[in-house]
Scaffold this motif. Structure first.
Motif, mmCIF file in Angstrom:
data_model
loop_
_atom_site.group_PDB
_atom_site.id
_atom_site.type_symbol
_atom_site.label_atom_id
_atom_site.label_comp_id
_atom_site.label_asym_id
_atom_site.label_seq_id
_atom_site.Cartn_x
_atom_site.Cartn_y
_atom_site.Cartn_z
ATOM 1 N N VAL A 59 0.831 -1.198 0.000
ATOM 2 C CA VAL A 59 0.000 0.000 0.000
ATOM 3 C C VAL A 59 0.876 1.262 0.000
ATOM 4 O O VAL A 59 1.807 1.367 0.811
ATOM 5 C CB VAL A 59 -0.923 0.012 1.242
ATOM 6 N N ASN A 60 0.588 2.194 -0.903
ATOM 7 C CA ASN A 60 1.205 3.530 -0.917
ATOM 8 C C ASN A 60 2.732 3.487 -0.932
ATOM 9 O O ASN A 60 3.322 3.168 -1.952
ATOM 10 C CB ASN A 60 0.675 4.370 0.245
ATOM 11 N N ASP A 77 -5.891 5.645 -1.542
ATOM 12 C CA ASP A 77 -4.727 4.741 -1.484
ATOM 13 C C ASP A 77 -4.447 4.164 -2.872
ATOM 14 O O ASP A 77 -5.335 4.131 -3.737
ATOM 15 C CB ASP A 77 -5.018 3.537 -0.565
#
Ligand code: MF3
Ligand code: CO
Length: 235
Positions: A59-60, A77
């Motif tokens: 994630v991210n 996100d």
């Protein structure tokens, strides 16, 4: 490998549908494991050097190898989902980065440029080229578009094992390394960052994050080198 590749690409389409705000990465992993097994295949990552899950969900600012867990995806996100399947002794491996709900222009660009950098690399997977023609195609496209290329993790050969020779870096000057021959199987997987190319591994021993905590994108396809055009196995 083609049949394993179909399972992987079908699963990534399912992941795209399921990766919505409010869903945990652990929830995605459970769906993925069920799907892979329902197809008569095995999750390639589970147990690989002790890796605890069937997908990587990054994630991210996470670059690759994010371990699925309680983290819940939220609007804005981006999440890189990486999956591998083993079918009758053969592996395929692929990844995509998805936007969760609406993301800003910078994130959209990160996703699109990373996808296209991978495709530029794939286009070089033809007989007569050298390995680093892939690397240079990825790096030059990424840097022309203002993104940096992760050095510490690379693509790889694939077949009877998830990771085989040769390593396939996403950087380096053209015309170097082994000559490509029809039928070679490569996983081409650029990781591109908005900020620095430098990364570090978290204390869990797996999750790779950017040093500056700016965001990162990741796409991967398993590809057969062709006589005049490559065959994407996980497309
Ligand atoms: N596509 C990733 C890679 O080639 C996935 C590996 S996750 C692992 O590195 F757990 F299997 F290592
Ligand atoms: Co891979």
């Amino acid at each position: 490998m083609r049949r394993a590749g179909r399972i992987v690409s079908d699963l990534l389409k399912l992941m795209e549908k399921e990766a919505k705000a409010g869903v945990s990465t652990k929830g995605l992993d459970e769906i993925a494991e069920d799907f892979i097994r329902s197809q008569g295949a095995e999750p390639a990552f589970k147990g690989y050097y002790g890796y605890p899950a069937s997908i990587c969900a990054s994630v991210n600012e996470e670059v690759v190898h994010g371990i699925p867990g309680k983290r819940v995806l939220k609007e804005g996100d981006i999440v890189g989902i990486d999956v591998g399947a083993k079918l009758e002794g053969f592996f395929s491996d692929a990844a995509r980065t998805f936007a969760i709900g609406k993301v800003d222009e910078e994130n959209k660009r990160l996703i699109e440029v990373t996808r296209e950098a991978m495709n530029q690399g794939i286009r070089q997977a033809v007989e007569g080229n050298r390995l680093s023609d892939i690397s240079w195609a990825v790096q030059s496209y990424a840097e022309k578009n203002g993104l940096s290329v992760v050095r510490d993790f690379v693509g790889h050969g694939i077949g009877r094992n998830l990771h085989e020779e040769p390593q396939v870096p996403n950087f380096g000057k053209a015309g170097q390394g082994m000559k490509l021959v029809q039928g070679m199987a490569l996983a081409i997987e650029p990781m591109l960052n908005l900020g620095t190319f430098e990364v570090e591994v978290l204390k869990d021993g797996w999750t790779v994050v950017t040093k500056d905590h700016k965001r990162s994108g990741h796409f991967e396809q398993t590809v057969f080198v062709g006589k005049d055009k490559p065959e994407v196995v996980t497309g």
